[in-house]
Design an enzyme around this catalytic site. Structure first.
Site, PDB file in Angstrom:
ATOM      1  N   PRO A 128      30.982   9.307   9.725  1.00  0.00           N
ATOM      2  CA  PRO A 128      31.038  10.744   9.978  1.00  0.00           C
ATOM      3  C   PRO A 128      31.383  11.168  11.408  1.00  0.00           C
ATOM      4  CG  PRO A 128      28.777  10.029   9.880  1.00  0.00           C
ATOM      5  CD  PRO A 128      29.621   8.829   9.529  1.00  0.00           C
ATOM      6  N   CYS A 129      32.622  10.960  11.792  1.00  0.00           N
ATOM      7  CA  CYS A 129      33.073  11.377  13.121  1.00  0.00           C
ATOM      8  C   CYS A 129      33.056  12.904  13.251  1.00  0.00           C
ATOM      9  CB  CYS A 129      34.453  10.801  13.426  1.00  0.00           C
ATOM     10  SG  CYS A 129      35.706  11.162  12.181  1.00  0.00           S
TER      11      CYS A 129
END
Length: 160
Positions: A128-129
């Site tokens: 989850p950047c």
């Protein structure tokens, strides 16, 4: 080397391309965005392969999944992999900063390098950047654009 296969998944933020092998997911790409490359000529399209990944992505967008349980095999340097592993520790519905990630991997002065590694994340959403924001709370760059980043954070309840 195993041949990669790919498939497309329709989502509320557009079509995603999933690429991987029978063993692991290697890439997720947005249909549009600055890092979109599409399938390579030697890859084969599949309708049934990568089914678990496709279902988990659909469940995430339906609000039924907060954590992904997939075997991942992203290509990157040791530093990038450490950064991506730290991203996976950011809880659903929360955000973190580049400085937080740099401290988490034991490189507190490597904030820019963490930003660069974040930008090269080959598995957005699953790694989850989008949960990484600027230290001032701003929505910083995202491969699919900050509008998509905002929509993902809103889906998770991290933004009102």
């Amino acid at each position: 080397m195993e041949q990669l296969q790919y498939r497309y998944v329709d989502t509320p933020i557009g079509r995603l391309m999933l690429a991987g092998t029978d063993r692991a997911l290697k890439r997720i790409e947005f249909e549009e965005g600055k890092s979109t490359r599409g399938p390579e000529v030697e890859w084969s399209e599949t309708k049934r392969g990568l089914g678990d990944a496709a279902q988990q992505i659909r469940d995430y967008f339906a609000g039924k999944r907060r954590h992904f349980d997939l075997d991942l095999d992203p290509e990157g340097t040791e530093f990038q992999r450490r950064t991506w592993n730290a991203l996976r520790e950011i809880p659903y519905g929360a955000t973190s900063t580049y400085a937080d990630i740099a401290r988490a991997i034991g490189k507190p002065t490597a904030v820019r390098a963490v930003g660069a590694a974040n930008g090269r994340n080959p598995l957005p959403i699953v790694v989850p950047c989008h949960r990484v924001i600027g230290s001032d709370g701003s929505l910083t760059g995202f491969a699919a654009g900050t509008d998509i980043k905002r929509r993902l954070l809103q889906l998770e309840g991290a933004l009102i």
